[in-house]
Each structure stands twice: as structure tokens, then as C-alpha cells.
Design an enzyme around this catalytic site. Structure first.
Site, PDB file in Angstrom:
ATOM      1  CG  PHE A 291      -1.261   1.460  -6.935  1.00 24.34           C
ATOM      2  CD1 PHE A 291      -1.633   2.754  -7.256  1.00 24.34           C
ATOM      3  CD2 PHE A 291      -2.125   0.695  -6.160  1.00 24.34           C
ATOM      4  CE1 PHE A 291      -2.842   3.264  -6.826  1.00 24.34           C
ATOM      5  CE2 PHE A 291      -3.344   1.208  -5.722  1.00 24.34           C
ATOM      6  CZ  PHE A 291      -3.698   2.486  -6.055  1.00 24.34           C
TER       7      PHE A 291
ATOM      8  CD  GLN B  85      -5.117  -5.292   0.668  1.00 20.63           C
ATOM      9  OE1 GLN B  85      -5.898  -4.745  -0.101  1.00 20.63           O
ATOM     10  NE2 GLN B  85      -3.977  -5.815   0.266  1.00 20.63           N
TER      11      GLN B  85
ATOM     12  CG  HIS C 107      -6.284   0.757   2.165  1.00 26.26           C
ATOM     13  ND1 HIS C 107      -5.570   1.891   2.403  1.00 26.26           N
ATOM     14  CD2 HIS C 107      -6.352   0.621   0.821  1.00 26.26           C
ATOM     15  CE1 HIS C 107      -5.216   2.431   1.233  1.00 26.26           C
ATOM     16  NE2 HIS C 107      -5.674   1.671   0.265  1.00 26.26           N
TER      17      HIS C 107
ATOM     18  CG  LEU D 124      -9.847   3.849   0.145  1.00 25.45           C
ATOM     19  CD1 LEU D 124      -8.803   2.997   0.846  1.00 25.45           C
ATOM     20  CD2 LEU D 124     -10.424   3.106  -1.044  1.00 25.45           C
TER      21      LEU D 124
ATOM     22  CD  GLU E  55      -1.256   0.810  -2.548  1.00 26.74           C
ATOM     23  OE1 GLU E  55      -1.857   0.200  -1.651  1.00 26.74           O
ATOM     24  OE2 GLU E  55      -0.654   0.247  -3.463  1.00 26.74           O
TER      25      GLU E  55
ATOM     26  NE  ARG F 222      -3.694  -1.353  -1.036  1.00 31.78           N
ATOM     27  CZ  ARG F 222      -4.763  -1.267  -1.814  1.00 31.78           C
ATOM     28  NH1 ARG F 222      -5.731  -2.147  -1.693  1.00 31.78           N
ATOM     29  NH2 ARG F 222      -4.872  -0.295  -2.680  1.00 31.78           N
TER      30      ARG F 222
ATOM     31  CG  HIS G 266      -9.324  -1.985   1.535  1.00 32.96           C
ATOM     32  ND1 HIS G 266     -10.236  -1.015   1.196  1.00 32.96           N
ATOM     33  CD2 HIS G 266      -8.567  -2.183   0.419  1.00 32.96           C
ATOM     34  CE1 HIS G 266     -10.030  -0.641  -0.071  1.00 32.96           C
ATOM     35  NE2 HIS G 266      -9.045  -1.352  -0.562  1.00 32.96           N
TER      36      HIS G 266
ATOM     37  NE  ARG H 233      -7.396  -6.007  -3.281  1.00 38.34           N
ATOM     38  CZ  ARG H 233      -7.444  -4.700  -3.599  1.00 38.34           C
ATOM     39  NH1 ARG H 233      -7.155  -4.306  -4.813  1.00 38.34           N
ATOM     40  NH2 ARG H 233      -7.774  -3.806  -2.694  1.00 38.34           N
TER      41      ARG H 233
END
Lengths: 608, 250, 135, 114
Positions: free
Chosen positions: A135, A249, A251, A261, A264, A306, A374, A409
Site C-alpha cells: 500500500f 486527504q 484520494h 473510489l 489504492e 496520497r 476522501h 493519512r
């Protein structure tokens, strides 16, 4: 239109004072991952407690359900808690409270295992052990996943598990409108039973807010319609500070137009991002060198954090290198080299979403994507045990700022946060409830009735302003001023716009005067919440005169400024309604602020 | 964008109406507009008094189920473009459920059924906190499809047996019971079998199969229930055998 | 202040949706199949009453009513066979740690079985009729 | 939750359904062929009679009658429910399942007293 007039008359006759009353030891607002985990923890730590889980939607509708990629937790032999700690702190641009991060990384795996014991279908290796995937921003694979519906499976596992505790009862489709504070303690709340429209006073020894984020303040976002910052605003209105609200954030991979969405994990599994020329542009933004397609390297290229990826898109768009689609500018997320079988096994939901919503089969075509709002890194300020400064009030999950995410994050940390801190919140609240600090509901009645009357007045409001218009203007203003990059003039304009909208909100007119499932009324209350959150965000953004993580001011303050702003912002609503921003020191235990290294440079850092 | 489509929405406002009635709205129609987008357009631009549920708009939260031209559908996953030919779209609350208001069906009964079947992992003993149960991909595949249910209740709207008798536990609840019964980690099927064995359990199903057709997540509840019948059948035989030996439970 | 509208399932619910109509048609195959089974049962009764009675039964088969019944029953039986076999893999699932059979194989096995059973029976009948019949 | 006794009727229904799928159409074609092709009923009678001497053949014949009886009775019983045709359970159950049982018993009697 006659119907409306008649309905309004009926409401007056019906009277607003028919108030229901309930009492519980603990009331939890929000039935998502954090709320459910808190409820279970409270029930397990003290089976005698009466725990009330109140939610404006049935728990399985909560937005945890839409999380896709995974949930962090160190499990591989060559991984370490220190490595997870370092990734999280650097990912958060050193604005994380390190004692909190430390607690988090030490408990994440345990909580993931507990979910496994409760039946969560984590994806497995052929030998039957837990599988993990790569990730963004994580130097070693530590993201547990359940195909690409991790949040869905976690939420349903928690909901179903919660059913076995007799101490947990639910008020489904109850909409919390106000917190009730007595003698400086949070003593309960006021809620609308959405089905009947009746107001209900609920007295409790402890209240846990677990209402999720607020990305619905933006026009384009990955969030469900229910993600309206309710808990943040409820706390804010009681003078509880909202912390680090400027950090929102984006995304990097949402569908253009809808903002739906695209996880990721698509990049973790080896998907690549290309611009109009088919060029993997991320290598131009400090994330290179280019890695071979289908062989992602941790913390490099598509597996950068991100904030960096979203910022890179913005630059590409400025340079005219994005792909024009009928739903706006986009770049391509190319999965084709992964092959149908791998896509179907690991990313079936993504394939389905792309096919359904933009008619693209990821097996044969690249998916157009763009950054969309996001996640709110900030939220209700809590101590590291999830307690707010208002005794009796706890906050957990996306609505809270426990200090974990800092300025950005890392993907898959928030699902783990729900369990780790949800449990903590439940245990803390249970401890408080055991001390028997409940207030007699009768004593709460006068203030509850006063607030209920205000809600009733809103239901009957007949001013000139339209709900949808105010909402859209707010979302547009936030997009323009508090987006990926923040320019001073636009930020100031947004602050002013939000103030204007708050004033116009007082002139709102609703068409529907009825009680039963009056969603116009509920949306109007939600808009009030959203405006408060937007206000806190924009003021905090203006006050933070530096660039850090997801908060970027390239024109006036392009660099990080640790001397002045290695601090949390605290946005607080003053008595008169004005917003004041103050600052709180960040807890630093063992990682001194340094440079964030991604791409080729990350290899050097990974060793520490 | 002069393209439009007509929506015939069945309204019911409990405070004003004694029974449902139909209201027509004309909404813009483009290729990527879902029925949910159309309903939100009505709510924002035409008639704020229309009530409907929605949230994720990506077919995972399960909120937005309605009947579209007589078929149970997630409104967020149903597109106006597919109804251009028909000209008019009839939208009403999910069949077989009480209507709270407009397009909002009362699903509390469905949720109670789901709660009844003990849908959680039952173990005789807890494993150590630091280890996971082993479960191979093949073992997971055995229940995986049944774990995909989003509780949208479309299958209840599709099920005439539930419509006939709301005490029938119905597709989602019985599928969830099977989801745990088939999980290699679970040891609780004996606690769930009484629910399957009942008249209101698997035995109210006549395999109409429409539940599986309308399921937006390919869960195949009809298969789950009918496999449950096989399980219940075996359970019946075993119980009979035990009864004959003087230690049955019936 | 709740006053939910309680819908009642109309008696003709099954006319309102093609899926329901297909279901009712499938269920309705039982009626001609029952009548046909009774016809067979009558054959056994007649058979038990001796040669002449059995010949009478054979003549019943050739009456227009007998042929009509058999024609409808044949259509029903075919529909039944097709729908039944299609559903088998959803009910009969063999999937345990020791033995797993792909549902597609279950389906194929039943399709072949039904084909073999029915054709075999017809061949057997023809074979039975050959020596006793005209040839 | 009270245990349903449906497994009994469902098992019989299932067995009958399977049997009908495997030989139903073939059986009907066969009787049609009988109607058309048979020229010497006496010879046929004799062949069948000798065949039916074997107890397994009698048992199989009983199955071909009894199982479809249960199968169709089961479907029609539930069909009435679907059509909202209601009545006391003992009566409807008695007519359909009792009828199938009675006819099966009679069939067995005729077959085994040949």
C-alpha cells in the site's frame, strides 16, 4: 402546494413537546466500524452495561462499508512495529502524536486478528495464512485485505458480532441533533426518530461520537451522502476544539464526475498511472525511478503517499497533460498488464464499479481517474485515550483527531484505527459508566426542549433560501479554496463565503413540513453541520501558514515550517459564534522531524 | 441535454395520505445518470418533499433499493439510459414491505430476521489472541459468495413467499445462516439449524429463484436456501434416528 | 406519528412479473404430470384385471383425449426436465475438504443422465415393441 | 422455532422430480409409441407380465407411479398456497399427500397381487 400548508398546520396542532425519553449507560452515536467496535468493547468489559448504539442509518449502511483496499497491521516476519511507526509518522509529515502512533502500531495486528476470530474473511495465502498486500507509503507489505471490499467485510463482521451481546441495543435511523451538557459534563443527547419524526432525549453516563468524516463539504468526493460531519459539528458547538481540520486527504484515484473510489490496492497490486501521452508522470515528482509495470516497489511511483500523488495530478493538469473525458480531466489507471484472472481475484469490485459507472472494463482499457476529496485527517480533539475535553464525551474514528494521521493519512491505517481506538473508546466509556455518573433525564429536559424547539422551527422554516443551493455553493467554495493546492485569495474568499452561507442558512425555507421520514428536514440539519465543519476547515487552513502533507500553499508558504507549525491547529467556536484557531504541541517521542523520502530515496530511509 | 425522461413515482405521505398515489416528474436524462441521480434531481430541483434513502452511490451500502418498472433494483446501479425505450419509469418502494413513506420501505422486519439466525462465528473455545485460524482459499470459497450480501432487501421484495408470509425468515437471513454454517472456522451450525428447520426457515421457500436474479451482488440466496434444505433434510433424518434410539431433541 | 402503509399481496401477484409467470408455469407442470401418472396407474389397474382390460387401456391411449393428455404431459415433462436439471447444481453442492466437484460437472452429469434415461427408455420401448409389434 | 416435517414430503418431491426429469419425457413418448405401434396387445401383455414377475421390476414400477404422485401432490399443494387458496392444513394436506399415499398403496396392492 396546498398539501404543505395543511401539513404545517398539522404539525402545529401536533405540538413539538411530545418528547420521548430514554436512558442508557453509554450511548454511541454512529454505527460504523468505530462505533460498533466501541459497543462490543464496552459490552465485553462490562456485560451489565446498557449500551445504546444510535445511528442515522442501519449500521451496515455506514460508510466504513465503502473502504476497499485494506487494513494495516504488522504480520510479516521481516516487518517490524518500528517500520510501521516510521512510515506512519513520515507519511503524516511529522504531525502525528508519536505516543499515539506507538500505541496504534502495537495494537493493530491484535485487532485484525480479533476480527479474524469474529469471522472476517481476510484474503489468504494458499497455505491458509493471512495474506497482505502493498500500500502507498508503506515500506513493507502489511495491508490485510478481504479482496477489494475490506471495509464492507469488517463492517458486516462487526455488525453481526455485535448482535451476540445482549447489552447492546440499537436505535436505528435515529438522527442525533444535539449533545446535552449538564454541570460541565456531557450527559446525553437529543435525537430524532426518523421514522416518526419524534424527538427523543437520551440520558447517558458517557457519549461516544463515532460519526465518521465530513468530505461531503466538497463537491467531488468519494464519500456517501451520509458523511456530513455530524459528530464534529455536535462537539464543535459545545466548544470542543476540532483539531487539524485543514488536513483533508484527496484520494488520487476517484472516478471523474461521481468521485467513486477506485482503491489504492489497484496500485498496490501493480496498476500504473499514466498521463495523456501514456507516460508514467509520477517519476517527474520525486517518486521515481520508474518501476516495471506489475512490479510495484514499496514507497515508489504509484505507491507513494496520497498527498504527493494528488499533487502530481494537479501539476499535470496545469501542464495540459491530462486526459480530457466527458466528466472532466483525468489520468489513466492502467491495470491491463495484471491480466483478467488477477484482476478478478483481487480487484473484482473495482472492475464492477468501472464497468457499471463509466462503462470501462479494466481488463481491456485503462480506468480514467482523478483526485477527489476522501478523508478528514482532523476531527474532534481527543487525548490518546479518545476522551475529549468535555468530560463524558469520547470521539473515535474519522470524526476524531486522536493524533494518529498527522498531515496525511496512509492508506489502510484508518480501518485499523477504527478497531484499535474503537475498542479503547468503548473501554474508557465503560469505565466511566461504571462510576455511575448518569444525570437524571428530567434535569436535561429543559435544555432538550429548548433545542427541540429550535429543530422544530427549522422544520417549519419558510425563508427564501433553498437547501440545495446553499449546499452546492458551499461544496464549490470548499473545492475552490481548500482543495489540493491552496491559494491565499481563494482561501479568504472561501472563509467569507462560508460565513455568508451560514448567515443565509438562517433564512432557509423548507417545503416539507411533515414529521415522518422528512429527509428535507434532516438534510437541512446536516447542512448546518457541514457548514460548521467547513468553517473550521477553512479557518484552520488559513491559519496554517506553511505547506505540510495534504495542506499545500505553493504561492505564499511553499515550505514546511517546523519552527512555527510543528503544532496541531485547534479550531474552536467561541460563545458568540466566531471561530478561533489556537495551537497545540505535537507529541514527539523518538522520531525527529525529517524529510519525507519516497521513490529512489526511500530505500535509504527504509533501513532506519 | 434536451433529452428528458418521465418518472412515475409512487408517493405515500403518512400524515396526509390514506393510500399511495402516483406523481409524475420530468427529469433530464443522460447516459451516465442513474435512477438515484434522477431521484436526487427531483429532491433538489423539483420536489423536496420526496423521501428516499441513499448513501454510497456505488452499490455497496445497500440503502437505495426501490422497484423500477416492477423489478427490485438498487437505484444507484440502475441507469436511465436502459429505460429510454420504455419512456416512463415507474418507481415505488420495495414490494412486500410496509411503506414508511414514499420510497422508504420499513426493513426492520428483515433486519430482525437477519438478527435471529445467530449470524456470528460460534466457537467452543476462543483461539489465542495472537494467532489466526487457518483457512485455505478453497475453504473460503465455500462461503465467500454468501458473505457478499449487503442487506439491501431486494431479495425480500422479489420473494413472493415472503410477501405471502412475512414470518418467513427470507433469502438474506437464511443465506447468512448458511454463510456461517459453511465457514470452516465455525462450530455453531447446531445452534442455527433450528431456524433453518422451521416452517418459517428454509421450508417456506419454493425455489421461485427470483431472489437470485435480482441480487445486485450475485449472492445466489436461492442456492443457499435450497442447500439449507438438504442440510435440514439430513438433520431431520439424524434427529429421527436419535429419537428412535431414545435421545432425540424434537 | 408513524402510519406505515401495509401492502397486501394480490392474489394475481404471479401475473405481474415474467419471472413469476415462468415460476408458475414450472409449478403448473405438476397438473398434467399428475393426470398422466393417474393414466399410468389406470394402466396398472387394467393390467391387473387381465389381458382384455389391458387392451382396453391401450385403446384409451389412442383416443383423442388420451393423445391430448399425453401431448400436454410431454410438453410439461420436457419443461420440468429442463428446469429441474438446471436447478440441481444449486441444490446438490459437493464441496468438502475431502471431495469437491465442480458445479458445472454436476450439471453436465445430470444433463447426460436425463438424456440417457429418456432416450434409453424410448429405445427400450421400441425394442420391446419390435418382436410383439408388426415387424 | 418448531421443527417442520416438510423434509419428508420434500424428499419424496425431490425423488419424484428427479425421476420425472430422468425418465418422464421418455415414458410419455413410450406410451405414445405404445398407442401407435402396438399391434399385438396379447404379446405385449405376456411380455410385461413375465417382466413383472421379478420383484425389483414391481418395485421400480411402484416408484414410477408413487414418486411422481408425491412430486405433483407437493407442487400442487404449494401451488394452492401461492394462489391464495386456503383451507385447513389437515384437509389440504390430507387431500394431496394423503391422496398420493392412498393411491401409492393401492398401486402397490395391485402390483403385488398380480
Amino acid at each position: 402546494m396546498q398539501g404543505y400548508a395543511r401539513a404545517a398546520a398539522l404539525c402545529v396542532l401536533g405540538g413539538a413537546n411530545a418528547m420521548n425519553q430514554q436512558q442508557a449507560d453509554i450511548v454511541i452515536v454512529g454505527g460504523g466500524g468505530a462505533g460498533l467496535r466501541a459497543a462490543i468493547a464496552a459490552a465485553e468489559s462490562n456485560p451489565g452495561l446498557d449500551i445504546l448504539l444510535l445511528s442515522k442509518v442501519y449500521p451496515m449502511r455506514s460508510h466504513t462499508v465503502a473502504a476497499e483496499g485494506g487494513c494495516a497491521g504488522v504480520i510479516q516476519a521481516h516487518d517490524s512495529l518500528d517500520a510501521h511507526f516510521d512510515d506512519t509518522v513520515a507519511g503524516g509529515d511529522w504531525l502525528c502524536d508519536q505516543d499515539v502512533v506507538d500505541y496504534f502500531v502495537r495494537h493493530a495486528t491484535e485487532e485484525n486478528l480479533r476480527l479474524e476470530h469474529w469471522g472476517c474473511p481476510w484474503s489468504r495465502k494458499p497455505d491458509g495464512s493471512i495474506n497482505v498486500r502493498a500500500f502507498g507509503g508503506m515500506q513493507i507489505e502489511r495491508t490485510w485485505f478481504a479482496a477489494d471490499k475490506t471495509g464492507f467485510h469488517i463492517l458486516h463482521t462487526l455488525f453481526q458480532t455485535s448482535l451476540k451481546y445482549p447489552g447492546i441495543r440499537r436505535c436505528d435511523e435515529y438522527f442525533c441533533t444535539d449533545l446535552l451538557v449538564e454541570d460541565g459534563h456531557c450527559a446525553g443527547l437529543l435525537a430524532i426518530d426518523m421514522r416518526s419524526g419524534e424527538q427523543t432525549l437520551i440520558a447517558a453516563s458517557a457519549v461516544i461520537l463515532a460519526t465518521g468524516g465530513a468530505a461531503r463539504v466538497y463537491r467531488y468526493n468519494t464519500n456517501g451522502g451520509i458523511v456530513t460531519g455530524d459528530g464534529m459539528a455536535l462537539a464543535y458547538r459545545q466548544g470542543v476544539p476540532l483539531r487539524d481540520m485543514e488536513f483533508v486527504q484527496y484520494h488520487p484515484t476517484g472516478l471523474p464526475g461521481s468521485g467513486i473510489l477506485i482503491t489504492e490496492a489497484a496500485r498496490g497490486e501493480g496498476g500504473v498511472l499514466t498521463n495523456r501521452e501514456g507516460y508514467r508522470y509520477l517519476q517527474d515528482y520525486g517518486l521515481g525511478p520508474e518501476t516495471p509495470p506489475g512490479q510495484p516497489q514499496n514507497k515508489q511511483m504509484e505507491l507513494g503517499p496520497r498527498d504527493r500523488l494528488s499533487q502530481a495530478f494537479w501539476h499535470e493538469e496545469q501542464a495540459g497533460r491530462t486526459v480530457a473525458t466527458e466528466r472532466g480531466a483525468a489520468v489513466h489507471l492502467d491495470l491491463r498488464h495484471l491480466g483478467e484472472q488477477h484482476i478478478q481475484e483481487r480487484l473484482p469490485f473495482i472492475r464492477d464499479l468501472a464497468r457499471t459507472y463509466i462503462n470501462v472494463d479494466a481488463v481491456h482499457e485503462p480506468i480514467p481517474v482523478r483526485p477527489t476529496a476522501h478523508y478528514t485527517m482532523g476531527g474532534i480533539q481527543t487525548d490518546r485515550h479518545t476522551a475529549t475535553c468535555l468530560p463524558g464525551l469520547y470521539a473515535v474514528g474519522e470524526c476524531a483527531s486522536v493524533g494518529l494521521h498527522g498531515a496525511n493519512r496512509l492508506g489502510s491505517n484508518s480501518l485499523a484505527e477504527l478497531s484499535v481506538f474503537g475498542r479503547l473508546a468503548g473501554e474508557q466509556a465503560a469505565e466511566r459508566a461504571a462510576q455511575g455518573l448518569a444525570v437524571d433525564p428530567q434535569r436535561l429536559r429543559p435544555q432538550a426542549e429548548a433545542q427541540a424547539a429550535e429543530r422544530e422551527a427549522l422544520r417549519r422554516a419558510n425563508g427564501p433560501e433553498r437547501l440545495a443551493v446553499l449546499r452546492d455553493e458551499m461544496a464549490g467554495a470548499m473545492e475552490a479554496g481548500i482543495g489540493i493546492f491552496r491559494v491565499p485569495a481563494q482561501m479568504t474568499a472561501t472563509v467569507e463565503k462560508i460565513a455568508e452561507l451560514k448567515a443565509r442558512y438562517q433564512q432557509l425555507g423548507l417545503k416539507d413540513g411533515s414529521h415522518a421520514f422528512n429527509t428535507e428536514w434532516l438534510q437541512a440539519i446536516e447542512l448546518g453541520f457541514l457548514l460548521d465543519v467547513a468553517e473550521a476547515m477553512s479557518h484552520a487552513a488559513l491559519a496554517r501558514q506553511e505547506s505540510r502533507g495534504s495542506h499545500q500553499r505553493p504561492e505564499d508558504f511553499p515550505a514546511r515550517n517546523d519552527a512555527l507549525f510543528l503544532r496541531h491547529s485547534l479550531a474552536r467556536q467561541q460563545q458568540g459564534g466566531a471561530t478561533e484557531v489556537s495551537w497545540q504541541d505535537v507529541v514527539i517521542t523518538r522520531s525527529a522531524p525529517g524529510e519525507r523520502h519516497y521513490g529512489g530515496k526511500a530505500t535509504g530511509e527504509a533501513g532506519r | 441535454m434536451s433529452d428528458t425522461i418521465e418518472l412515475a413515482v409512487t408517493r405515500y405521505r403518512p400524515e396526509q395520505d390514506t393510500q399511495p398515489w402516483e406523481q409524475r416528474y420530468t427529469v433530464p436524462c443522460s447516459d451516465d445518470m442513474s435512477v438515484l441521480d434522477a431521484l436526487n434531481y427531483i429532491k433538489d430541483a423539483l420536489d423536496p418533499s420526496l423521501s428516499h434513502r441513499w448513501s454510497c452511490r456505488m452499490a455497496i451500502c445497500g440503502s437505495c433499493g426501490v422497484m423500477v418498472n416492477g423489478e427490485p433494483k438498487l437505484s444507484c446501479k440502475t441507469f436511465l439510459r436502459d429505460y429510454r425505450e420504455a419512456g416512463v419509469l415507474e418507481v415505488r418502494a420495495l414490494d412486500n414491505l410496509p411503506v414508511e413513506r414514499d420510497l422508504v420501505a420499513d426493513i426492520s422486519g428483515v433486519v430482525e430476521h437477519i438478527e435471529a439466525v445467530k449470524p456470528w462465528l460460534i466457537r467452543h473455545s476462543e483461539p489465542p489472541v495472537d494467532t489466526a485460524h487457518s483457512q485455505t482459499p478453497a475453504q473460503m470459497a465455500r462461503y465467500h459468495a454468501f458473505s457478499q450480501c449487503i442487506n439491501c432487501a431486494l431479495c425480500y421484495a422479489a420473494c413472493p413467499q415472503f410477501g405471502r408470509n412475512p414470518a418467513f425468515l427470507g433469502p438474506a437471513a437464511l443465506t447468512l445462516a448458511q454463510r456461517y454454517n459453511l465457514d470452516s472456522r465455525d462450530e455453531g451450525s447446531s445452534e442455527r439449524m433450528p431456524w433453518l428447520n422451521a416452517e418459517e426457515g428454509v421450508w417456506s421457500c419454493t425455489f421461485v429463484g427470483y431472489c437470485s436474479e435480482v441480487c445486485p451482488k450475485d449472492v445466489d440466496p436461492a442456492s443457499a436456501i435450497n442447500r439449507g434444505k438438504v442440510a435440514s433434510d439430513i438433520n431431520y433424518g439424524v434427529n429421527l434416528f436419535r429419537l428412535l434410539r431414545g435421545k432425540g431433541d424434537a | 406519528m408513524r402510519k406505515p402503509w401495509q401492502p397486501q399481496q394480490p392474489r394475481n401477484w404471479w401475473l405481474r412479473n415474467p419471472a413469476y409467470r415462468r415460476y408458475m408455469l414450472r409449478e403448473a407442470t405438476a397438473l398434467p404430470l399428475l393426470l398422466y401418472t393417474l393414466l399410468l396407474l389406470a394402466g396398472i389397474v387394467q393390467f391387473s384385471r387381465g389381458e382384455a382390460a389391458f387392451a382396453t387401456w391401450l385403446s384409451w391411449l389412442q383416443t383423442p383425449a388420451g393423445l391430448l393428455l399425453q401431448g400436454i404431459a410431454l410438453a410439461a415433462a420436457l419443461l420440468h426436465a429442463v428446469t429441474w436439471v438446471a436447478l440441481v447444481p444449486k441444490i446438490l453442492v459437493i464441496d468438502s475438504d475431502r471431495l469437491r466437484i465442480d458445479p458445472r460437472h454436476v450439471l453436465r452429469a445430470h444433463q447426460l443422465g436425463a438424456l440417457a434415461g429418456n432416450l434409453g427408455l424410448i429405445v427400450a420401448t421400441l425394442w420391446l415393441l419390435w418382436p410383439t409389434g408388426g415387424a | 422455532m418448531r421443527r417442520s416435517h416438510e423434509p419428508i414430503s420434500w424428499s419424496l418431491f425431490g425423488a419424484g422430480g428427479m425421476l420425472l426429469a430422468f425418465i418422464g419425457p421418455g415414458l410419455i413418448v413410450s406410451t405414445l409409441l405404445l398407442a401407435w405401434l402396438v399391434q399385438d396387445p396379447q404379446a405385449l401383455y405376456a411380455t410385461l407380465h413375465s417382466g413383472l414377475q421379478h420383484p425389483l421390476v414391481r418395485l421400480a414400477t411402484l416408484a414410477v407411479i408413487a414418486l411422481p404422485l408425491y412430486h405433483t401432490a407437493h407442487r400442487l399443494y404449494h401451488g394452492l398456497h401461492d394462489l391464495h387458496i386456503t383451507g385447513p392444513t389437515w384437509l389440504l394436506g390430507g387431500v394431496f399427500y394423503g391422496g398420493a399415499t392412498a393411491l401409492s398403496a393401492l398401486c402397490a396392492f395391485w402390483l403385488f397381487t398380480l
